[in-house]
Design a protein around this motif. Structure first.
Motif, PDB file in Angstrom:
ATOM      1  N   ALA A   7       0.815  -1.221   0.000  1.00  0.00           N
ATOM      2  CA  ALA A   7       0.000   0.000   0.000  1.00  0.00           C
ATOM      3  C   ALA A   7       0.842   1.261   0.000  1.00  0.00           C
ATOM      4  O   ALA A   7       0.615   2.164   0.755  1.00  0.00           O
ATOM      5  N   GLY A   8       1.832   1.277  -0.847  1.00  0.00           N
ATOM      6  CA  GLY A   8       2.806   2.359  -0.725  1.00  0.00           C
ATOM      7  C   GLY A   8       2.569   3.571  -1.593  1.00  0.00           C
ATOM      8  O   GLY A   8       3.498   4.273  -1.961  1.00  0.00           O
ATOM      9  N   MET A   9       1.360   3.853  -1.973  1.00  0.00           N
ATOM     10  CA  MET A   9       1.082   5.059  -2.749  1.00  0.00           C
ATOM     11  C   MET A   9       0.408   6.067  -1.839  1.00  0.00           C
ATOM     12  O   MET A   9      -0.731   5.869  -1.451  1.00  0.00           O
ATOM     13  N   GLN A  10       1.126   7.098  -1.456  1.00  0.00           N
ATOM     14  CA  GLN A  10       0.477   8.154  -0.652  1.00  0.00           C
ATOM     15  C   GLN A  10      -0.291   9.052  -1.621  1.00  0.00           C
ATOM     16  O   GLN A  10      -0.169   8.931  -2.836  1.00  0.00           O
ATOM     17  N   ASP A  11      -1.080   9.938  -1.044  1.00  0.00           N
ATOM     18  CA  ASP A  11      -1.955  10.784  -1.876  1.00  0.00           C
ATOM     19  C   ASP A  11      -1.176  11.749  -2.767  1.00  0.00           C
ATOM     20  O   ASP A  11      -1.742  12.434  -3.587  1.00  0.00           O
ATOM     21  N   THR A  12       0.144  11.802  -2.570  1.00  0.00           N
ATOM     22  CA  THR A  12       0.951  12.716  -3.377  1.00  0.00           C
ATOM     23  C   THR A  12       1.168  12.172  -4.787  1.00  0.00           C
ATOM     24  O   THR A  12       1.703  12.853  -5.641  1.00  0.00           O
ATOM     25  N   GLY A  13       0.796  10.886  -4.999  1.00  0.00           N
ATOM     26  CA  GLY A  13       0.966  10.308  -6.325  1.00  0.00           C
ATOM     27  C   GLY A  13       2.333   9.704  -6.556  1.00  0.00           C
ATOM     28  O   GLY A  13       2.599   9.152  -7.614  1.00  0.00           O
ATOM     29  N   ILE A 133       7.162   5.985   7.564  1.00  0.00           N
ATOM     30  CA  ILE A 133       5.856   5.287   7.556  1.00  0.00           C
ATOM     31  C   ILE A 133       4.708   6.266   7.324  1.00  0.00           C
ATOM     32  O   ILE A 133       3.781   6.000   6.577  1.00  0.00           O
ATOM     33  N   LEU A 134       4.789   7.435   7.997  1.00  0.00           N
ATOM     34  CA  LEU A 134       3.721   8.442   7.851  1.00  0.00           C
ATOM     35  C   LEU A 134       3.636   8.929   6.401  1.00  0.00           C
ATOM     36  O   LEU A 134       2.564   9.275   5.918  1.00  0.00           O
ATOM     37  N   ILE A 135       4.775   8.956   5.720  1.00  0.00           N
ATOM     38  CA  ILE A 135       4.789   9.469   4.339  1.00  0.00           C
ATOM     39  C   ILE A 135       4.361   8.396   3.337  1.00  0.00           C
ATOM     40  O   ILE A 135       3.576   8.658   2.429  1.00  0.00           O
ATOM     41  N   ILE A 136       4.853   7.142   3.521  1.00  0.00           N
ATOM     42  CA  ILE A 136       4.619   6.143   2.449  1.00  0.00           C
ATOM     43  C   ILE A 136       3.301   5.382   2.601  1.00  0.00           C
ATOM     44  O   ILE A 136       2.902   4.672   1.691  1.00  0.00           O
ATOM     45  N   PHE A 137       2.621   5.532   3.741  1.00  0.00           N
ATOM     46  CA  PHE A 137       1.330   4.859   3.907  1.00  0.00           C
ATOM     47  C   PHE A 137       0.201   5.872   4.054  1.00  0.00           C
ATOM     48  O   PHE A 137       0.336   6.833   4.804  1.00  0.00           O
ATOM     49  N   PRO A 138      -0.935   5.638   3.359  1.00  0.00           N
ATOM     50  CA  PRO A 138      -2.091   6.517   3.579  1.00  0.00           C
ATOM     51  C   PRO A 138      -2.653   6.278   4.989  1.00  0.00           C
ATOM     52  O   PRO A 138      -2.445   5.220   5.578  1.00  0.00           O
ATOM     53  N   ALA A 139      -3.374   7.260   5.515  1.00  0.00           N
ATOM     54  CA  ALA A 139      -3.826   7.239   6.913  1.00  0.00           C
ATOM     55  C   ALA A 139      -4.601   5.965   7.262  1.00  0.00           C
ATOM     56  O   ALA A 139      -4.428   5.414   8.348  1.00  0.00           O
ATOM     57  N   GLU A 140      -5.445   5.485   6.346  1.00  0.00           N
ATOM     58  CA  GLU A 140      -6.297   4.332   6.699  1.00  0.00           C
ATOM     59  C   GLU A 140      -5.521   3.013   6.783  1.00  0.00           C
ATOM     60  O   GLU A 140      -6.026   2.006   7.250  1.00  0.00           O
TER      61      GLU A 140
END
Length: 486
Positions: A7-13, A133-140
């Motif tokens: 799940a390594g796509m953060q909202d930054t794309g 972890i905070l950067i590479i994973f989305p909050a959920e």
């Protein structure tokens, strides 16, 4: 776990190779935590080998915590000045160097130096791990990701004492470090090839006055509490009072300065987020309970019940493994249900177990100790990661480095306070028992005196857990604002 890792796509794309990044971080984190607790079992051995007192040997833990207390506050700044790769390689290189010096150490002074070098590596690695972890994973997905970190961070201290006990029995304490060394080298090579740069480099202004007051403040408080725990002069000694005063005054100046600065070294505005405050308090309380318990329990097993280092390690193994296994499960439950239904029951369990622990005697069975320790670890796993993740989730992305730096710094301070108070309460209890004994010189009284002191230390830990339980009623699930995460 595989689902979490992909799940390594953060909202930054930006697409991250999550698995290699996580393996690099987790392997180095595991060995760092392993050598930290493995050495606890060797302390009784080191007192004999180097002909030193328990107060002196405690500095192997204290010196480590002191270095972390001084360096971790600066980590938020470093995360914004250097790339993830640069910090990771520097952190693991320090760990490799420190471990090598420790493995070769012929004297206490050399071993002490090695611990400080190791601590520099850990001080850089811990905030880097949480920030990444905070950067590479989305909050959920963060609860599950933090759970995987919890698995590694908790299993290492669990197997540490057992493996250390086996090594001390069959070889020597040097092998605790020789065993760690190849794994750290593998983590370093892995990181060089696979670690990606995930954080933004903003290069904020370096304020030397802030660094000075942070060092004096956190260093003074950690040093003061640690010196009080030495037990020679206790809390009334000049050294303790002066260092605590310097620490507290410096921290007040540091806090005022950070709030007035346009670009603070550590952005204390993170404390405006109520769930971040509650999460930080929960982590602080868990750290105090864990470190005070993990210090006095091996002492009780080895000096109170007369067990070998290996047996003591085996007694503590099930609890640690259960904690490790529970951590990802709790992370998943947190993602699903939020923190309240985990944290409150968790603290009830912790307080109840510590109450039972306060009644242990030299006649207590090993089965009872194993069950109590396992239940304590289940309780801690229900509190730590859910409260920490919930707190960090409330922060906007630009406060991630500061949030992780604040939490990790206060963990070290909590560790120093918990250890110092536990040692001084235990020493006072033992001394009081001896004063009331008919024949203080009778060797049979030594384990009884130690046990009396250890019972008092567990009562102290129980009071801390009850304070945590009161705070836990204020915890609420954070609704993550997607726009906030960019």
């Amino acid at each position: 776990m595989q689902a979490t890792m992909s799940a390594g796509m953060q909202d930054t794309g930006v697409k991250y190779k999550v698995l290699p990044i996580m393996i690099s971080l987790l392997l180095s984190g595991f060995i760092g935590m392993f050598s930290e607790t493995a050495l606890n079992v060797a302390l009784s051995d080191l007192i004999q080998v180097f002909q030193i007192t328990p107060a002196t040997v405690q500095w192997l833990t204290t010196g480590y915590l002191l270095t972390l207390g001084i360096l971790v506050p600066i980590s938020g700044l470093l995360l914004q000045w250097f790339t993830t790769r640069q910090l990771f390689i520097a952190a693991v290189s320090f760990s490799v160097l420190g471990t090598f010096i420790a493995a070769m150490a012929p004297s206490f002074e050399m071993l002490m130096t090695a611990r400080v070098v190791q601590a520099i590596g850990t001080a850089l690695l811990l905030p880097l791990m949480f920030n990444t972890i905070l950067i590479i994973f989305p909050a959920e997905k963060r609860g599950a990701a933090m759970g995987v970190i919890g698995l590694v961070i908790m299993v290492a201290p669990a197997v540490g004492p057992t493996i250390a006990g086996l090594l001390i029995d069959k070889l020597s304490w040097h092998w605790i470090f020789w065993l760690s060394l190849p794994f750290l080298v593998i983590a370093l090579i892995f990181g060089i090839f696979f670690m990606q740069n995930v954080s933004e480099i903003t290069k904020p202004r370096i304020d030397l006055i802030s660094i000075l007051f942070s060092t004096l403040g956190f260093g003074g408080v950690v040093f003061g509490f640690s010196s009080a725990g030495e037990g020679e002069h206790g809390w009334g000694s000049t050294k303790v009072i002066v260092s605590m005063l310097i620490g507290i005054v410096a921290l007040l100046i540091f806090a005022v300065r950070q709030l007035r600065m346009q670009q603070p070294m550590m952005n204390l505005r993170a404390f405006k987020k109520p769930m971040f405050v509650v999460g930080t308090l929960m982590v602080f309380i868990c750290m105090m309970v864990i470190l005070s318990s993990m210090l006095v329990l091996p002492m009780f097993l080895i000096s109170g019940l007369g067990l070998s280092a290996l047996t003591a390690g085996l007694v503590m193994l099930p609890g640690g493994l259960i904690n490790g296994i529970m951590s990802p499960i709790m992370g998943g439950l947190f993602d699903k249900f939020g923190p309240k239904w985990l944290v409150i029951p968790g603290l009830v369990i912790v307080a109840a177990v510590l109450w039972f622990f306060s009644g242990i005697t030299t006649a207590s069975t090993l089965a009872l100790v194993i069950v109590l320790h396992s239940c304590l670890m289940v309780g801690i796993s229900m509190v730590w990661m859910p409260a920490q993740t919930n707190g960090l989730n409330q922060l906007p992305r630009e406060l991630y480095p500061d949030g992780t730096a604040i939490m990790n710094t206060l963990q070290q301070v909590a560790g120093a306070i918990g250890t110092a108070l536990a040692v001084s309460i235990m020493t006072a209890g033992s001394t009081k028992f001896m004063e009331g004994a008919e024949n203080p010189l009778d060797p049979a009284n030594a384990p009884l005196a130690l046990t009396a002191g250890i019972q008092n230390a567990f009562i102290f830990a129980m009071v801390v857990a009850i304070i945590g339980l009161v705070v836990a009623f204020f915890i609420k699930r954070v609704k993550v604002d997607k726009a906030n995460q960019h």
